[in-house]
Design a protein around this motif. Structure first.
Motif, PDB file in Angstrom:
ATOM      1  N   SER A  42      66.870  32.497   7.344  1.00 42.91           N
ATOM      2  CA  SER A  42      67.099  32.692   5.907  1.00 42.91           C
ATOM      3  C   SER A  42      67.904  33.956   5.680  1.00 42.91           C
ATOM      4  O   SER A  42      67.903  34.870   6.510  1.00 42.91           O
ATOM      5  N   ASP A  43      68.593  34.000   4.548  1.00 40.55           N
ATOM      6  CA  ASP A  43      69.181  35.235   4.044  1.00 40.55           C
ATOM      7  C   ASP A  43      68.211  35.769   3.006  1.00 40.55           C
ATOM      8  O   ASP A  43      68.082  35.201   1.923  1.00 40.55           O
ATOM      9  N   PRO A  46      62.272  33.870   2.685  1.00 39.88           N
ATOM     10  CA  PRO A  46      62.300  32.402   2.744  1.00 39.88           C
ATOM     11  C   PRO A  46      61.701  31.814   1.477  1.00 39.88           C
ATOM     12  O   PRO A  46      61.020  32.508   0.719  1.00 39.88           O
ATOM     13  N   TYR A  59      56.156  30.264   5.926  1.00 36.83           N
ATOM     14  CA  TYR A  59      57.225  31.083   5.365  1.00 36.83           C
ATOM     15  C   TYR A  59      56.772  32.534   5.206  1.00 36.83           C
ATOM     16  O   TYR A  59      57.562  33.468   5.374  1.00 36.83           O
ATOM     17  N   HIS A  62      57.461  34.761   8.280  1.00 33.44           N
ATOM     18  CA  HIS A  62      58.821  35.059   8.732  1.00 33.44           C
ATOM     19  C   HIS A  62      59.085  36.567   8.737  1.00 33.44           C
ATOM     20  O   HIS A  62      58.706  37.277   7.803  1.00 33.44           O
ATOM     21  N   TRP A  64      61.780  38.573   7.989  1.00 32.97           N
ATOM     22  CA  TRP A  64      63.088  38.358   7.370  1.00 32.97           C
ATOM     23  C   TRP A  64      63.805  39.645   7.001  1.00 32.97           C
ATOM     24  O   TRP A  64      65.019  39.642   6.756  1.00 32.97           O
ATOM     25  N   ASP A  92      69.244  24.559  12.820  1.00 33.55           N
ATOM     26  CA  ASP A  92      69.679  25.087  11.531  1.00 33.55           C
ATOM     27  C   ASP A  92      71.113  25.608  11.649  1.00 33.55           C
ATOM     28  O   ASP A  92      71.360  26.652  12.247  1.00 33.55           O
TER      29      ASP A  92
END
Length: 312
Positions: A42-43, A46, A59, A62, A64, A92
């Motif tokens: 993800s950017d 998530p 999620y 994550h 991130w 992905d």
């Protein structure tokens, strides 16, 4: 702060956990304690507002934030090669692109498994965890388009995860082939020492240091009973609301239910010839593409009688 030199990018239910557990034993390699950081999926944060059973909690796990991701590698000794294993990166396409932007020189390892076997193992894993509501493997595969449209996470994409030809075609458009090592799950299982030496040579560290992969954790397979069906429903309900509660509270709720669910072990379902015949057509064209892009033969995957399932 440090960033990885290599990534194990795929695929789920194809020995990535076993490979990770073997590589952490090599003194010239460092992999963090969190086996699947999922940083490149993800950017930013998530999604937390949709998904299948258990997805919201996943999620929440994550890693991130970039600072948190880099901190995973801070304990490494100077001079060691850094890596991590998140087996959804191959599937992905946007994750592939994020990896290329941040780590254009990274070495990438993909573990491939017969796609029908992989899909069945994926379904059995979620069924044993009480999250999969569909007791028929083929029906669960048929339901994939609806689940994907509803935003269910990658691990529910039983068919999509196994279309390796498409995934590698995209990857080879980003990375030179010499930075990508494609292995077969059966080779890690049947010839662990040779396969691990191949990985070590690819990563530029000493060969002959690690010779075996640890025994894979076999998830207990719960018996098919009325009580267990009710427990599955309770677990799925808990997965829908669990993101509202702290992790210790979720564990206090979930773990006793799983213990009861698994108290009577059932017989792990075997992939039947008719099931293979029903699911295999989803992969035939992609296996041809995989052979084209890799130059390797995967014709053994095309037989309706082929079965490489082992406990996993």
């Amino acid at each position: 702060m440090p960033l990885p030199d290599f990534l194990v990018i795929g695929v789920p239910k194809a020995g990535t956990t076993a490979l990770y557990a073997a590589l952490v034993r090599h003194p010239q390699l460092f992999l963090p304690g969190i086996k699947e950081p999922k940083f490149f999926l993800s950017d930013g944060p998530p999604p937390r507002d949709r998904g299948g059973p258990g997805d919201r909690q996943t999620y929440g796990e994550h890693v991130w934030r970039r600072a948190a991701y880099e901190a995973l590698f801070a304990p490494a000794r100077p001079g060691t090669r850094l890596g991590e294993a998140t087996p959804f990166y191959l599937y992905d396409r946007r994750a592939q692109e994020r990896i290329h932007r941040l780590l254009p020189h990274a070495r990438l390892i993909a573990m491939l498994r017969d796609p029908v076997d992989r899909a069945h193992s994926n379904w059995a894993h979620l069924w044993a965890a009480g999250l999969e509501s569909e007791s028929d493997f083929v029906a669960a595969c048929r339901d994939e388009p609806r689940r994907r449209a509803a935003g269910w996470a990658h691990f529910w994409h039983y068919i999509g995860q196994g279309r390796y030809g498409e995934q590698l075609s995209h990857l080879y458009g980003l990375f030179p082939r010499e930075q990508v090592l494609v292995l077969r799950y059966r080779d890690l299982r049947d010839r662990p020492a040779d396969t691990l030496d191949q990985v070590c040579a690819f990563l530029g560290v000493r060969t002959g240091v690690i010779h075996e992969v640890p025994d894979e954790n076999v998830r207990p397979y719960p018996a098919q009973t009325t009580i267990n069906d009710a427990l599955r429903g309770t677990l799925r309900f808990g997965s829908r609301i669990g993101h509202h509660f702290p992790v210790p509270v979720r564990r206090a709720f979930r773990e006793p239910l799983l213990a009861v669910l698994h108290r009577n072990k059932g017989r792990r379902p075997k992939l039947t010839r008719s099931q293979r015949a029903a699911v295999l057509p989803h992969f035939v064209d992609d296996i041809a593409l995989l052979e084209q892009v890799t130059g390797n033969s995967y014709s053994d995957w095309l037989s309706a009688g082929h079965n490489t399932l082992v406990p996993d």
